[in-house]
Design an enzyme around this catalytic site. Structure first.
Site, PDB file in Angstrom:
ATOM      1  N   ASP A  62       0.819  -1.216   0.000  1.00 29.31           N
ATOM      2  CA  ASP A  62       0.000   0.000   0.000  1.00 29.31           C
ATOM      3  C   ASP A  62       0.851   1.264   0.000  1.00 29.31           C
ATOM      4  O   ASP A  62       0.496   2.267  -0.630  1.00 29.31           O
ATOM      5  CB  ASP A  62      -0.929   0.009   1.214  1.00 29.31           C
ATOM      6  CG  ASP A  62      -2.056  -1.010   1.089  1.00 29.31           C
ATOM      7  OD1 ASP A  62      -2.198  -1.590  -0.001  1.00 29.31           O
ATOM      8  OD2 ASP A  62      -2.778  -1.214   2.079  1.00 29.31           O
ATOM      9  N   GLU A 131      -5.247   8.934   4.282  1.00 35.38           N
ATOM     10  CA  GLU A 131      -5.610   9.715   5.456  1.00 35.38           C
ATOM     11  C   GLU A 131      -4.628  10.840   5.692  1.00 35.38           C
ATOM     12  O   GLU A 131      -3.502  10.842   5.183  1.00 35.38           O
ATOM     13  CB  GLU A 131      -5.670   8.821   6.703  1.00 35.38           C
ATOM     14  CG  GLU A 131      -4.317   8.512   7.318  1.00 35.38           C
ATOM     15  CD  GLU A 131      -3.850   7.102   7.112  1.00 35.38           C
ATOM     16  OE1 GLU A 131      -4.692   6.197   7.130  1.00 35.38           O
ATOM     17  OE2 GLU A 131      -2.631   6.904   6.921  1.00 35.38           O
ATOM     18  N   ALA A 174      -7.275   4.190  10.359  1.00 38.12           N
ATOM     19  CA  ALA A 174      -8.590   4.458  10.947  1.00 38.12           C
ATOM     20  C   ALA A 174      -9.219   3.186  11.507  1.00 38.12           C
ATOM     21  O   ALA A 174      -9.835   3.198  12.580  1.00 38.12           O
ATOM     22  CB  ALA A 174      -9.509   5.095   9.897  1.00 38.12           C
ATOM     23  N   ALA A 195      -7.513   7.687  20.854  1.00 39.24           N
ATOM     24  CA  ALA A 195      -7.539   7.628  22.315  1.00 39.24           C
ATOM     25  C   ALA A 195      -8.155   8.881  22.915  1.00 39.24           C
ATOM     26  O   ALA A 195      -7.504   9.618  23.659  1.00 39.24           O
ATOM     27  CB  ALA A 195      -6.123   7.405  22.862  1.00 39.24           C
TER      28      ALA A 195
END
Length: 269
Positions: A62, A131, A174, A195
């Site tokens: 990727d 992202e 994600a 978190a």
């Protein structure tokens, strides 16, 4: 067909396999050339925009596919042959290469994948296929985020960071942070707090037609990382605006069902 091969850097097995792929494509009448640049070090374009290939074949994982899309001056169809760890973006396994080459004799079917254009205080700073990640420069320090949607405050929260993902990137960082798997044909911004201080701060999937901005309210040093490649320093009270890019990534439809592929790859994690 004019085809560019991009190979995972410093991987002798992938390089040897790329030579086999090159010979197979030439045997089927295609014009083939290989990228000789180290994409990890070079910021040059993959090709001249005036002489774009018809297809880019990426042999790697990727990360190599993300690098290839970042280095395209204009987006052209791309297909990945998986020589990485899992390869959610790579539709083809090495054993299925001959079948892929046979499919190239037919008209190409291409699926557009939404990318996110990012602006920092009004200036374009990059485009993400997977992202954009906002985190502190120092570990174990929390940041304060203010989210506006269509000009209205939608949420204010504290967290270790924030993942701003495309649907394509929903199976990357994600997902590891507890976000949902999103059909890549959906067009939206997936926002996943890392978190969060409050358990009520949950992931959001926001339609791409909405105006979305993220204001960093923390005094701590922070950075924005785009597709794991580009790092940008963020100052206090800076505003990151999200818009749907006018230039989506173009993936060759290789006869793979998205949900079957995800189910198969997740079983190997």
């Amino acid at each position: 067909m004019h085809i560019l091969i991009v190979c995972r850097h410093a991987d002798s097995r992938a390089e040897s396999f790329s030579q086999d792929v090159e010979r197979l494509l030439i045997q089927h009448g295609h014009s083939v050339y290989k990228c000789k640049k180290n994409l990890l070090e070079s910021t040059d374009f993959l090709f001249d925009p005036d002489s774009s290939p018809d297809l880019v074949v990426v042999i790697g994982g990727d990360g190599t596919i993300l690098l290839a899309t970042q280095r395209m001056p204009v987006q052209v169809p791309i297909v990945g042959i998986n020589y990485g760890e899992v390869g959610f973006l790579a539709d083809i396994e090495p054993d299925d290469t001959a079948e892929l080459v046979n499919r190239l004799s037919k008209p190409l079917l291409v699926e557009a994948r939404m990318r996110i254009e990012l602006r920092l205080n009004g200036d374009v700073i990059g485009t993400a296929l997977n992202e954009a990640l906002i985190v502190t420069d120092r570990p174990a320090k929390m940041l304060k985020f203010l989210i506006h949607i269509n000009g209205k405050i939608a949420e204010r929260f504290r967290a270790d960071g924030l993942i701003i993902s495309t649907p394509t990137g929903s199976t990357a960082y994600a997902m590891s942070a507890g976000g949902p798997i999103v059909d890549p044909r959906v067009e939206g911004f997936l926002m996943v707090p890392l978190a969060p201080f409050m358990l009520s701060n949950r992931p959001h999937l926001i339609d791409s037609s909405r105006t979305v901005s993220v204001t960093l309210e923390a005094t701590k040093p922070a950075k924005l990382v785009i597709d794991g490649q580009t790092e940008i320093h963020l100052e206090k009270n800076c505003v990151v605006e999200l818009t749907k890019s006018d230039s989506p990534a173009l993936f060759l439809e290789a006869g793979q069902n998205f949900f079957e592929k995800i189910n198969r790859k997740l079983r190997h994690l």
